[in-house]
Design a protein around this motif. Structure first.
Motif, PDB file in Angstrom:
ATOM      1  N   GLN A   1       0.824  -1.206   0.000  1.00  0.00           N
ATOM      2  CA  GLN A   1       0.000   0.000   0.000  1.00  0.00           C
ATOM      3  C   GLN A   1       0.859   1.258   0.000  1.00  0.00           C
ATOM      4  OE1 GLN A   1      -3.469  -0.154  -0.354  1.00  0.00           O
ATOM      5  NE2 GLN A   1      -2.960   1.956  -0.946  1.00  0.00           N
ATOM      6  N   ALA A   2       1.974   1.218   0.728  1.00  0.00           N
ATOM      7  CA  ALA A   2       2.869   2.378   0.758  1.00  0.00           C
ATOM      8  C   ALA A   2       3.435   2.655  -0.631  1.00  0.00           C
ATOM      9  CB  ALA A   2       3.999   2.137   1.757  1.00  0.00           C
TER      10      ALA A   2
ATOM     11  N   LEU B   1       5.385  -1.679 -14.076  1.00  0.00           N
ATOM     12  CA  LEU B   1       5.545  -2.375 -12.804  1.00  0.00           C
ATOM     13  C   LEU B   1       6.569  -3.479 -12.990  1.00  0.00           C
ATOM     14  CD1 LEU B   1       4.772  -3.242  -9.888  1.00  0.00           C
ATOM     15  CD2 LEU B   1       2.941  -4.631 -10.916  1.00  0.00           C
ATOM     16  N   VAL B   2       7.637  -3.422 -12.202  1.00  0.00           N
ATOM     17  CA  VAL B   2       8.640  -4.488 -12.211  1.00  0.00           C
ATOM     18  C   VAL B   2       8.553  -5.201 -10.868  1.00  0.00           C
ATOM     19  CG1 VAL B   2      11.072  -5.087 -12.417  1.00  0.00           C
ATOM     20  CG2 VAL B   2      10.126  -3.200 -13.783  1.00  0.00           C
TER      21      VAL B   2
ATOM     22  N   ILE C   1       2.296 -14.747  -4.600  1.00  0.00           N
ATOM     23  CA  ILE C   1       1.119 -13.970  -4.215  1.00  0.00           C
ATOM     24  C   ILE C   1       1.375 -12.465  -4.306  1.00  0.00           C
ATOM     25  CG2 ILE C   1      -0.438 -13.426  -2.305  1.00  0.00           C
ATOM     26  CD1 ILE C   1      -0.201 -16.354  -1.437  1.00  0.00           C
ATOM     27  N   THR C   2       2.532 -12.005  -3.827  1.00  0.00           N
ATOM     28  CA  THR C   2       2.820 -10.566  -3.833  1.00  0.00           C
ATOM     29  C   THR C   2       2.762  -9.959  -5.230  1.00  0.00           C
ATOM     30  OG1 THR C   2       4.078 -10.629  -1.780  1.00  0.00           O
ATOM     31  CG2 THR C   2       4.579  -8.832  -3.303  1.00  0.00           C
ATOM     32  N   PRO C   3       3.455 -10.518  -6.231  1.00  0.00           N
ATOM     33  CA  PRO C   3       3.347  -9.922  -7.567  1.00  0.00           C
ATOM     34  C   PRO C   3       1.930  -9.962  -8.130  1.00  0.00           C
ATOM     35  CG  PRO C   3       4.714 -11.908  -7.607  1.00  0.00           C
ATOM     36  CD  PRO C   3       4.501 -11.567  -6.196  1.00  0.00           C
ATOM     37  N   ILE C   4       1.184 -11.025  -7.832  1.00  0.00           N
ATOM     38  CA  ILE C   4      -0.194 -11.085  -8.313  1.00  0.00           C
ATOM     39  C   ILE C   4      -1.020  -9.966  -7.689  1.00  0.00           C
ATOM     40  CG2 ILE C   4      -2.322 -12.444  -8.255  1.00  0.00           C
ATOM     41  CD1 ILE C   4      -0.543 -14.965  -8.473  1.00  0.00           C
TER      42      ILE C   4
ATOM     43  N   LYS D   1      -2.890  -6.979  -9.787  1.00  0.00           N
ATOM     44  CA  LYS D   1      -4.324  -6.723  -9.644  1.00  0.00           C
ATOM     45  C   LYS D   1      -4.590  -5.254  -9.338  1.00  0.00           C
ATOM     46  CE  LYS D   1      -6.916  -9.323  -7.171  1.00  0.00           C
ATOM     47  NZ  LYS D   1      -7.399 -10.068  -5.983  1.00  0.00           N
ATOM     48  N   ALA D   2      -3.707  -4.645  -8.549  1.00  0.00           N
ATOM     49  CA  ALA D   2      -3.925  -3.259  -8.128  1.00  0.00           C
ATOM     50  C   ALA D   2      -3.726  -2.252  -9.246  1.00  0.00           C
ATOM     51  CB  ALA D   2      -2.991  -2.929  -6.963  1.00  0.00           C
TER      52      ALA D   2
END
Length: 259
Positions: free
Chosen positions: A73-74, A85-86, A114-117, A121-122
């Motif tokens: 979020q930060a 986005l890399v 999970i983090t890259p997905i 998505k964002a």
């Protein structure tokens, strides 16, 4: 080559050193404004100042764990509408698979799948609306060729690759691409730890361990993070809109395959 990225906004995860830093340098040179990320706030601030001064761009450092919801979020607060986005993140430490428990497996999957997905998505719908988006995931050559002790990292990154293989084709019509870059052996701090371990186990110097590793690579050298960054930057460029769902090996020829 002129990459057509001047004034674009890029998020590069885990970019205070290593392959992430190499990518940040290449995108800065191309004229992107950057949000860079890492856990070492002092080092991150230093990198931000150097890149901003050298390339006359805006660089925003965000010191955070990119795997945590708060860290993500930060980063997104600093750049809610990125053009690039890399995804990059450290992997689980090398260990025998029998030493892995449920918690460590879950942590590895969160880091490298999970983090890259979640980040994709964002940002992907905004990219589609603006008709430009470049997403590059830094994975590993171990997606194609097993590396002993890195089973968790390999499995999570391979899962990410398979997950996104269908997603990328849904967004190609909007000039949004998703590709993966698979590094082999690069001269980074992460690889240095492996040399130190090998030297201790074999009773040789770290330099000798490094030399022996290099000799296994057809190019007879370790990769330079800056050349890796330039490969990533091309996949982020205005010229790569017809390339999506691909896995680019950058390994000096180490993976032996005709296709």
């Amino acid at each position: 080559m002129h990459l057509g990225l001047e004034g674009r906004k890029a998020i590069i995860c885990a970019s205070s050193r290593g392959l992430g830093l190499g990518t940040a340098k290449a995108l800065a040179e191309a004229g992107c404004d950057l949000v860079i990320n890492g856990r070492n706030e002092q080092l991150l601030d230093q990198v931000a100042q150097e890149l901003a001064a050298k390339h006359n761009i805006n660089v925003t450092p965000v010191a955070a764990d990119i795997s945590s919801p708060e860290g993500q979020q930060a980063v997104l607060n600093a750049c809610p509408n990125p053009d690039v986005l890399v995804n990059n993140n450290g992997g689980p430490p090398r260990r025998d698979f029998k030493e892995l428990d449920r918690q460590s497996i879950q942590e590895g999957v969160v880091q490298n799948m999970i983090t890259p997905i979640e980040l994709i998505k964002a940002v992907i719908d905004g990219m589609a609306e603006r008709r430009f988006g470049r997403i590059v995931n830094i994975t590993s050559s171990s997606v194609k060729m097993p590396i002993e002790g890195l089973d968790l990292s390999s499995g999570a990154r391979a899962g990410l690759t398979a997950f996104l293989a269908g997603v990328c084709r849904q967004y190609a019509q909007y000039n949004v691409t998703i590709n993966n870059v698979l590094p082999g052996r690069f001269d980074t701090d992460r690889l240095k730890g492996g040399f130190e371990r090998e030297a201790k186990q074999s009773g040789i110097s770290i330099e000798e361990a490094k030399r022996l590793s290099s000799q296994q690579i057809p190019a007879k050298r370790l990769g330079d993070p800056n050349e890796f960054g330039k490969a990533c930057a091309f996949l982020c460029s205005a010229h790569s809109g017809y390339i999506t769902g691909q896995n680019l090996l950058v390994d000096g020829g180490l993976f032996p395959s005709a296709f």
